[in-house]
Structures are given as structure tokens and as C-alpha cells.
Design an enzyme around this catalytic site. Sequence first.
Site, mmCIF file in Angstrom:
data_model
loop_
_atom_site.group_PDB
_atom_site.id
_atom_site.type_symbol
_atom_site.label_atom_id
_atom_site.label_comp_id
_atom_site.label_asym_id
_atom_site.label_seq_id
_atom_site.Cartn_x
_atom_site.Cartn_y
_atom_site.Cartn_z
ATOM 1 N N SER A 278 0.726 -1.307 -0.192
ATOM 2 C CA SER A 278 0.008 -0.083 0.191
ATOM 3 C C SER A 278 0.861 1.211 -0.013
ATOM 4 O O SER A 278 2.045 1.235 0.519
ATOM 5 C CB SER A 278 -0.930 -0.069 0.988
ATOM 6 O OG SER A 278 -0.178 0.377 2.408
ATOM 7 N N LYS A 279 0.153 2.412 -0.496
ATOM 8 C CA LYS A 279 1.132 3.581 -0.415
ATOM 9 C C LYS A 279 1.514 4.175 0.921
ATOM 10 O O LYS A 279 2.540 4.491 1.128
ATOM 11 C CB LYS A 279 0.057 4.591 -1.056
ATOM 12 C CG LYS A 279 0.616 5.434 -1.965
ATOM 13 C CD LYS A 279 -0.186 6.398 -2.642
ATOM 14 C CE LYS A 279 0.948 7.503 -3.367
ATOM 15 N NZ LYS A 279 0.455 8.411 -3.991
ATOM 16 N N ARG A 280 0.767 3.643 1.810
ATOM 17 C CA ARG A 280 1.070 4.056 3.305
ATOM 18 C C ARG A 280 2.430 3.795 3.557
ATOM 19 O O ARG A 280 3.160 4.234 4.245
ATOM 20 C CB ARG A 280 0.267 3.826 4.224
ATOM 21 C CG ARG A 280 -0.902 4.850 4.518
ATOM 22 C CD ARG A 280 -1.975 4.461 5.384
ATOM 23 N NE ARG A 280 -2.749 3.246 4.974
ATOM 24 C CZ ARG A 280 -2.794 1.941 5.354
ATOM 25 N NH1 ARG A 280 -2.249 1.561 6.527
ATOM 26 N NH2 ARG A 280 -3.374 1.089 4.895
ATOM 27 N N GLN A 281 2.803 2.509 3.027
ATOM 28 C CA GLN A 281 4.038 1.696 3.894
ATOM 29 C C GLN A 281 5.216 2.195 2.761
ATOM 30 O O GLN A 281 6.186 1.417 2.876
ATOM 31 C CB GLN A 281 3.807 0.290 3.911
ATOM 32 C CG GLN A 281 2.867 0.222 4.853
ATOM 33 C CD GLN A 281 3.077 -1.094 5.542
ATOM 34 O OE1 GLN A 281 4.038 -1.787 5.553
ATOM 35 N NE2 GLN A 281 2.141 -1.858 6.492
ATOM 36 N N GLY A 282 5.255 3.008 1.971
ATOM 37 C CA GLY A 282 6.316 3.384 0.886
ATOM 38 C C GLY A 282 5.777 3.750 -0.410
ATOM 39 O O GLY A 282 4.663 3.762 -0.662
#
Length: 514
Positions: A278-282
Amino acid sequence: MDDNKKVRVRFAPSPTGYVHIGSLRTALYCYLFAKKTGGDFILKIEDTDQKRYVEGSVESLIKSLNWLGLNWNEGVFLDEMIFEKSNGIKSKTYPAVLEVGDFGPYVQSEKLEIYKKYVDQLVKDGHAYYCFCEPERLEKMRNDLIAEKKAPMYDRYCLHNVSEENINKNLKDNCRYTIRMKIPQGEIIEAKDLVRGKVKFNTNLIDDQILLKSDGFPTYHLANMIDDHEMGITHVIRGEEWLPSLPKHILLYRYFGWQAPEFAHLPLLLNSDKTKLSKRQGDVAVEDYIKKGYLKEAIINFVALLGWNPGSGETQEIFSLSDLVQKFELKKVHKAGAVFDLKKLDWINAEYIKKLSIDELYEKALPFFKQKEFFIQANKEKQAPEFLKKVLTVELDRLSKLSDAGENNQFFFADDLSYEKKLLRWKEMNNADLKKILEKSKEILENISAENWSKENLEKILMEAAGDRRGELLWPLRASLTGVQKSPSPFEVAWVLGKPESLKRIKKAIDLLD
Ligand code: GLU
């Protein structure tokens, strides 16, 4: 599939702003499969979801794929791309885009009439129906079903309750409508997936999929399979998120009486904690990796290994694009999700950086230097190619990405170092001894002529002088040249700085001890 038929695969991105790393993996596997089999690789644009469209993203995704070297031979190109085919036509939707090939348009928003014709055919044949339900009704129905812990499927109200007469009246009155696919009940649909083998689906669990939206645009399901059929696509290679849609597509092929292509669904990409990437994790945008200074060869190599390896005990990890074409096989693609490991990308990138000549590295690293404050502030000599090439020679084996060039060794670029006196001290050495040892270094360096000022010579002479008490001579010297705890060796640093600057820095350290 007829074995003699030429393979035709397409990559079908949606212009939603950036190329997702998972999309690039799909594009790469499509490319590899096409090249390996001597087939065609086609790039077409799926822009039917107007809400998700981001201005400029068709052009930027074409640019990124082109930069990465995934050459396609049909579909959308940019005006500015040079290729032999001269029969391209300008896209009606995207002025900078050229459509090349005999199976166009290659942009879905340019094919609305074609999709409408096909969906009307489905309605006529009883495989699809008009739905006039208001969004509020659908919303309530969905929420009620979820509250009852049931799957939120359409209740087929319009299939059963709207007469032919009412349909015609509604259409005449310009009522808002969608067209839904009629899924047969109580059937098990079986299909073969080239990655996972036999897959089965129970049609009772499949919603009556909307095929045509109220804005007149088709959904992915309708547009995609009509394109694939009309473009003569033989193999559909796409992400695993589309596997649940496969039975709908198989039914559509059946309804139209067309032969379905072969399908391969690629494994999900996962974060290191095994959740969906996901975008949140990188970063998931390929453009971000390009901006950070990963080489295209490294990005391709890394992405290729997300869900595939040559297997049979082979341990090779560095693959050029042509190696990949040779070794790639769809049947070796893994079923299980592939973990996205940034450390591995850094390692692969470092391996490719090591293979560059200093001139190549300089060309690639220069734009990154130009963005850095320490470089902008440096004097002209330190911005010159000769100086930068020396810095890069020292960094070559230690760089994991181009944007790191110079970053950990900013002392090279400073006019004046600022550090605390205690940094110069080797173990318990006192001030007087420290001064003496720096004077000694200075004298040694003063006696090396400018012509002999090479890394090798500096190392040889200084190592001989240091004997078995290396730290005593080399630590204060290195600290005086760099002003930091950690750096490349004093020989390398002195070589890059050159004789006058090295002596100046040692002199400053001696003064500091007074
Ligand atoms: N537009 C779809 C996507 O970006 C394409 C899926 C497919 O290849 O069929 O995921």
C-alpha cells in the site's frame, strides 16, 4: 488456442496519476512473454473511469515505460517518440499521443459507440438488462445486506419488475440507467489460469455486474474484453485482483460466442508484514523510484523478481532485460504473493552502479548533484566534472542510489570544515603528540609531488610511515581532512581534495590544537 497463432499481449493501464510498481510488473511480464514467443506487445489505455482520471498521466506513463525500455510495437506512443511506423494517427483525446496499429482506437474513451453496440446486442439476446434503480435504493439495499451479514449483491429488481413497455418509456423520458449483466444461477464455471492451474467459480456468488454506467461509459469488464477480442489478444496477463472477475469475462465471451484468450493472473505484491502493498508503507509509484535515482536496469531486474525466478536451483539474481527475455516463463510465476523488499532493490541498484564507468556514472549522477544544497554552494572547482568524477570514483562501490551521490561525503564540497577538536584525537593521545603527528602527516604530504598525487601512492607512502601504529597517524589525518567520524580512507579523501586543499585542511587542524 491454435498453437500457430501469433501471440498478442497487451498492457492496459488506467491513467490514474502514476505507474504503480505492480502495474510495471504486469507490463514487464507482458513484454517478456511477447518477446520470448516472438509475439506482439501492445499498449492501450483504459480511461473509462472518468472519476479516477488524472490530467497528464497518459503522457507520463508512456514516457516512463519508454524510459524503462519496454518497447511495444503497437498502440499508443508519444508524438516525440521516434519509430519507423509512419501510419500513426493522432489520438482524439490526448493531443500528444499517436495511435499506431491496425486494431485501434487504442484509447477506450474513443470507442464508446463500439461498446454501446455490443452491450445493446447483449440486451437484445437477453444476457443483459436495463437497471433504473436510483443510487439511494442501491445504497440502502447494500447496507441492509451488509447488516444481515450477506454479500451486497444486486437484488435484480429491474430484471423482474420492469416491463418492456416501461423500459421504452423510461428510455424515451431520458431516465438515468445502467446496463447489467445477467449472471446465470447455479452454475460452476471452470477456467484454466496459466499461473494457478484450474480455477472454479460458483455463479450464485457473482453479482449482476454493471456493464454500462449511467454516464454512458462502459465498465472495465465490458470494455476490456471487447478490446481484447477485437485486438486479437491471445494472452491476458494481469494482476491477481482481477481473478474474481474472470468468470464474468468467461461468461461474456460465451454470450458473444467468441473464443476467450488464455489468462494468467500475477501474484499480489505485499509489504514486508505480508499485507497488500500500500501507499502508506512506502512508495508504490515507479516515477518516485526514477526520481530517487534508481537505474532502469535495476528497477526492471528488481520488478522481474517480484513473483518469478528461473527456478531449478538457479541462484542468479542479476538479470539484464535480454537475460530475462531468454529465461522468463509464465509457468514459473509464483502463486503466492511477492514481498516487496526495498533493501533488495538497493542491493540490485548498487550492483548496477558498480558496473558503470565513471563517465557514465557522472552523466547519471550530475542531475542529482545539481539538486543538492552542498553542491549549489560549492565553489566552481568543486562543481567541475574532474572533481565530481573523483568523488564518484571513491563512492562508486558504496552507492545504492544516484540521489545519494555526495550525500554522505559533503565534506568534499565544503570550503571550511567545522568540527570539534576532540574529533582529531586518537585514543588517549595528548594535544602535543596530536599536533606532532599532524605536522608529520603534513610534511609527508608536502613531499609528494602533484604528479605523484595518486590514491595508490598516497596509500603506499602513508601506510609505510604509519608502520604498525596505523590509527595514530591515519585517524587524526582523516579527521582533519573530513571533519566527520566516518568517511572513506584518508588516501582516497586526500586524492580527491588534491594537494593544496589537503594541506590547508591539515594546517587548520593544527591551528585548532593551539
Ligand atoms: N486497467 C486495468 C488495470 O490497470 C487493466 C487490467 C487488465 O490488464 O486487464 O489494472
